[in-house]
Design an enzyme around this catalytic site. Structure first.
Site, PDB file in Angstrom:
ATOM      1  N   HIS B 158       0.852  -1.183   0.000  1.00 42.25           N
ATOM      2  CA  HIS B 158       0.000   0.000   0.000  1.00 42.25           C
ATOM      3  C   HIS B 158       0.879   1.221   0.000  1.00 42.25           C
ATOM      4  CE1 HIS B 158      -3.869  -1.922   0.590  1.00 42.25           C
ATOM      5  NE2 HIS B 158      -3.298  -2.730   1.453  1.00 42.25           N
ATOM      6  N   CYS B 200      -0.607   1.965  -5.030  1.00 45.09           N
ATOM      7  CA  CYS B 200      -1.334   3.168  -5.421  1.00 45.09           C
ATOM      8  C   CYS B 200      -0.330   4.311  -5.564  1.00 45.09           C
ATOM      9  CB  CYS B 200      -2.356   3.555  -4.346  1.00 45.09           C
ATOM     10  SG  CYS B 200      -3.508   2.239  -3.973  1.00 45.09           S
TER      11      CYS B 200
END
Lengths: 435, 386
Positions: B158, B200
């Site tokens: 992440h 991301c």
């Protein structure tokens, strides 16, 4: 009385020396209950090291001691342990001498009031005798020296011990009646930690009483004496502050010391009430609440002065207790100072109502502080709410202690003038209630 | 006229010979084209917890491809932040699938995880990259690359704009990563480096690189999220991320001898398939991506050319110039033990104090103290002093 005092002093010094050499010393000196950002020894050493490197110790946010402490420890830093043991002993001896004198004053006053027939006829059991008052000074010294809080504070080398010494000398000077010395020591105490400013009122009341000046607002001699005392106090404060300027040739110490005490920027947890509130408060409100919290410390002086104007030493005790509960960075060393006074009011024991619950609360909370700290910081299974809950409970316990003694004192005074067996108008027994 | 034909023929033959010789010369040049002699891979999965199954599956897919194409376990540093195969919530224990319908078990029998579970921290990752590892670390946990190594670094987890989250408790920033790569460059720990990141806003992680010979790919641009591919209803979690899924599909078709180059890898997973826009950065890379083979990074292809010709290795063969600017070469090797002047430190005497309170202050203070003393106790005591 010198021999038992010497014995107590020796025992206390031995206990401290033994603890200094043990492994507990390192553990105790980093406990937040004992060392706050204002008086931790680590910071004193850091500040002096910075000075040796040519940097002003007030340039960061580490060092918040006054320049006189810099001067004191510049020469005595290798003997720090001895210095702290000596300050504890000096405090105990000062308290001993002060309470000895105070007992004489109390006894004299009591004799005067008996002769003037101010007491009700059936209060014989409430009158204090020299026999029972004989050991009180020794007990005071004992309570101060062997209190676990004092011992921990000394082993941690927290400069709170030096604050306590100055306040003890101030009390000694006041009780001996020397306005000049009392003003000088009060100025020194205020210079050290700002909050003893509130002790101006009880000291003034005591000195007025000693000079037999009645406390009437219209009396000229009252105002004259007050002005003199205030002038002495303010002049000595100004002189000390200006002298501190010359140590480092800068006024840096004023925002670092007094600005720090008043604006509470450092929110390290301690046993006080400030840190948790300000940790979770929005920026917008922090100025307002800082003002509210600080006013709370100074606020009780005037009502207490009005209520306790005949009993300034009790007022002083209550005031010191209020300072150590509500100040911005309290430590257990501050608590030890007012707890040392408890034997002076041991005659109030029969009127105290909450002794069991109070002692339980205070002992249990003191034991739970390190437990919940460990759970919060090291085990990670608690959070700051747990620690603050114990802080709150501990402070509530202290406040309950003070209010209990306050109520017991007032009750005894009432009984002395109105008799022990109070009756209502219709003859049935009446109870005294604090409203 | 008749003599001209054999002359022309001889000239032609000479030219052919020269051409052939230069063809061999070309082949020999190709031998040196890429400049690396060994391959390493550092594959990092930074997320823990069962619902981050896909990150572990991503990393294991790349591990599988890289192993299949020839990089041995001794040259792969695999860091997995959590154990999905033996997680109590895994309905198919000892497996990690990358595709629904359980077509491909990327866990298998011979997975060697070097850094597992709580050992995957920012500190350990940076130590592996820079080589500042305590002497007790086993070989399998070290990146023992040299200046002829091509390193593949794959990271997934992440992330956000400028950072990548490790273990849900700490972060590595793009600046730290760029500095670590610069340390690697200065210590000559890589020849060329391929950095792939599937998180991301992954493009933000390669924005700050400033060392030469780095090529970077990311699964999404700044401001975009990288999305996961499909959930498997039997296992109950998403199995892979889209970008790595399509990269894996692409890599399944590569074999050790394939000549597919990086430009094809840049085309993998267009926006229609990936929803996010993959990005790449080649400005720090000295070679043209067209000339960079996939197997230069993903495989451990040994360059073996068999020829019966004798090839003279010319000193100034084109393409083999030293890529290092001269001033960066180390002048003399420093031994580890001599880097700190230990003898000097332990025999230091305690310092003399440099600061003393000013004389005026001491005078003023003691004058005040004496004044207070005599004011309290009266002047008559002075005659006892003097």
């Amino acid at each position: 009385m010198a021999a038992p005092l010497l014995l107590v002093v020796l025992v206390a010094v031995t206990v401290r020396a033994a603890l200094y050499r043990s492994s507990l010393a390192a553990f105790i000196s980093e406990r937040v209950e004992v060392a706050s950002p204002l008086n931790a020894w680590k910071r004193v050493v850091e500040g002096l090291a910075l000075l040796d490197l040519g940097v002003s110790p007030y340039s960061g946010a580490i060092f918040h001691e006054t320049p006189l402490i810099i001067y004191l420890f510049h020469f005595l830093i290798e003997y720090a342990e001895l210095v702290f043991m000596i300050t504890d002993v000096l405090t105990a001896v000062a308290l001993y001498l002060a309470i000895q004198d105070f007992n004489k004053v109390v006894f004299k006053k009591q004799k005067l009031l008996i002769e003037l027939d101010k007491y009700a006829p059936d209060v014989a059991e409430l009158i204090r005798t020299p026999m029972e008052m004989h050991y009180i000074p020794l007990k005071v010294a004992l309570f101060y020296l062997l209190n676990p809080y004092t011992v921990m504070s000394c082993v941690a080398k927290s400069t709170c011990a030096i604050n306590n010494t100055v306040i003890a000398f101030f009390i000694l000077a006041t009780i001996k009646g020397s306005a000049f010395l009392s003003a000088v020591f009060l100025a020194l105490a205020t210079y050290q930690s700002l909050y003893p400013l509130t002790l101006f009122a009880p000291a003034l009341l005591y000195l007025l009483q000693r000079q037999f000046i009645p406390i009437k607002l219209k009396s000229k001699s009252f105002w004259l004496y007050t002005m003199q005392y205030a002038a002495l106090y303010l002049c000595s404060l100004v002189v000390i502050v200006c002298l501190s300027f010359f140590l480092l040739n800068s006024w840096d110490f004023i925002p670092s010391v007094y600005g720090f005490i008043l604006s509470v920027p450092d929110l390290t947890p301690n046993i006080g009430l400030f840190w948790y509130f300000f940790a979770e408060m929005f920026e917008h409100f922090s100025l307002f609440f800082v003002c509210v919290f600080q006013i709370n410390v100074f606020f009780y002086t005037i009502p207490l002065a009005i209520k306790l104007k005949e009993h300034p030493v009790f007022f002083m005790f209550v005031q010191i207790a209020i300072i150590s509960i509500f100040k911005s960075y309290p430590t257990v060393g501050d608590i030890a100072l007012y707890m040392a006074f408890l034997p002076v009011w041991s005659h109030l024991y029969r009127f105290l109502r909450n002794t069991f619950i109070l002692s339980c609360v205070l002992i249990v909370c003191s034991l739970l502080f390190p437990v919940l700290w460990h759970l919060w910081i090291y085990a990670g299974s608690a959070n700051s709410n747990f620690y603050y809950a114990i802080t709150l409970t501990f402070n509530i316990g202290q406040i309950l202690l003070i209010s209990d003694y306050f109520y017991a004192f007032l009750r005894r005074e009432y009984y002395l003038s109105h008799g022990l067996h109070l009756t209502r108008q219709d003859g049935t027994e009446a109870m005294l209630v604090l409203k | 006229m008749a003599a001209a034909v054999p002359a022309v023929a001889a000239l032609f033959l000479a030219c052919c010979g020269a051409a052939l010789a230069s063809g061999v010369q070309d082949q020999a040049e190709q031998f040196f084209r890429s400049g690396h002699t060994n391959n390493w891979a550092v594959l990092v999965c930074t997320s823990r917890f069962w619902f981050n199954y896909r990150h572990v599956a991503n990393t294991l897919s790349v591990y599988r491809s890289v192993k299949r194409l020839g990089i041995p376990d001794s040259h792969i540093v695999l860091m997995l932040a959590d154990d999905m195969a033996c997680n109590p919530r895994n309905p198919k224990p000892a497996t990690v699938f990358s595709h629904k319908n359980m077509e491909l078990n990327v866990y298998g029998d011979d997975v060697e995880v070097d850094y597992r579970s709580y050992e995957v921290t920012v500190e350990n990752f940076l130590r592996v990259l820079t080589g500042r590892i305590p002497p007790s670390t086993p070989r399998s946990k070290r990146l023992l690359s040299d200046d002829r190594s091509n390193i593949l670094i794959y990271m997934t987890g992440h992330g956000g704009n400028g950072f990548l989250k490790f273990q849900d408790s700490e972060e590595i920033t793009n600046v730290e990563l760029a500095d670590a790569f610069e340390q690697m460059w200065q210590k000559r720990r890589y020849n060329e480096l391929l950095f792939i990141i599937d998180t991301c806003q992954g493009a933000s992680m390669y924005e700050r690189f400033y060392s030469p010979n780095i090529m970077a790919l990311a699964s999404s641009q700044v401001g975009e999220d990288s999305l996961s591919h499909q959930p498997d209803l039997g296992i109950g979690v998403h199995l892979m991320d889209r970008y790595t899924f399509y990269v894996l599909e692409f890599l399944e078709e590569i074999h050790p001898a394939s000549q597919t180059n990086m430009n094809d890898l840049f085309q993998v997973c267009p926006k229609s398939l990936c929803v996010s826009t993959p990005g790449h950065r080649t400005d720090l890379f000295q070679r043209d991506p067209q000339n960079v083979l996939i197997t230069d990074f993903f495989g451990s292809v040994r360059k073996v050319e068999i020829t019966t010709e004798t090839i003279s290795l010319d000193r100034d063969l084109a393409g083999f110039e030293s890529k290092l600017p001269k001033d960066e070469l180390a002048t003399e090797p420093l031994k580890y033990a001599e880097q700190l002047p230990v003898a000097q430190i332990i025999h230091q005497k305690p310092k003399q104090k440099d600061w003393h309170p000013p004389g005026g202050f001491i005078l003023g203070l003691w004058a005040l103290i004496i004044m207070v003393f005599f004011k309290t106790y009266g002047i008559k005591h002075m005659k006892h002093v003097f």
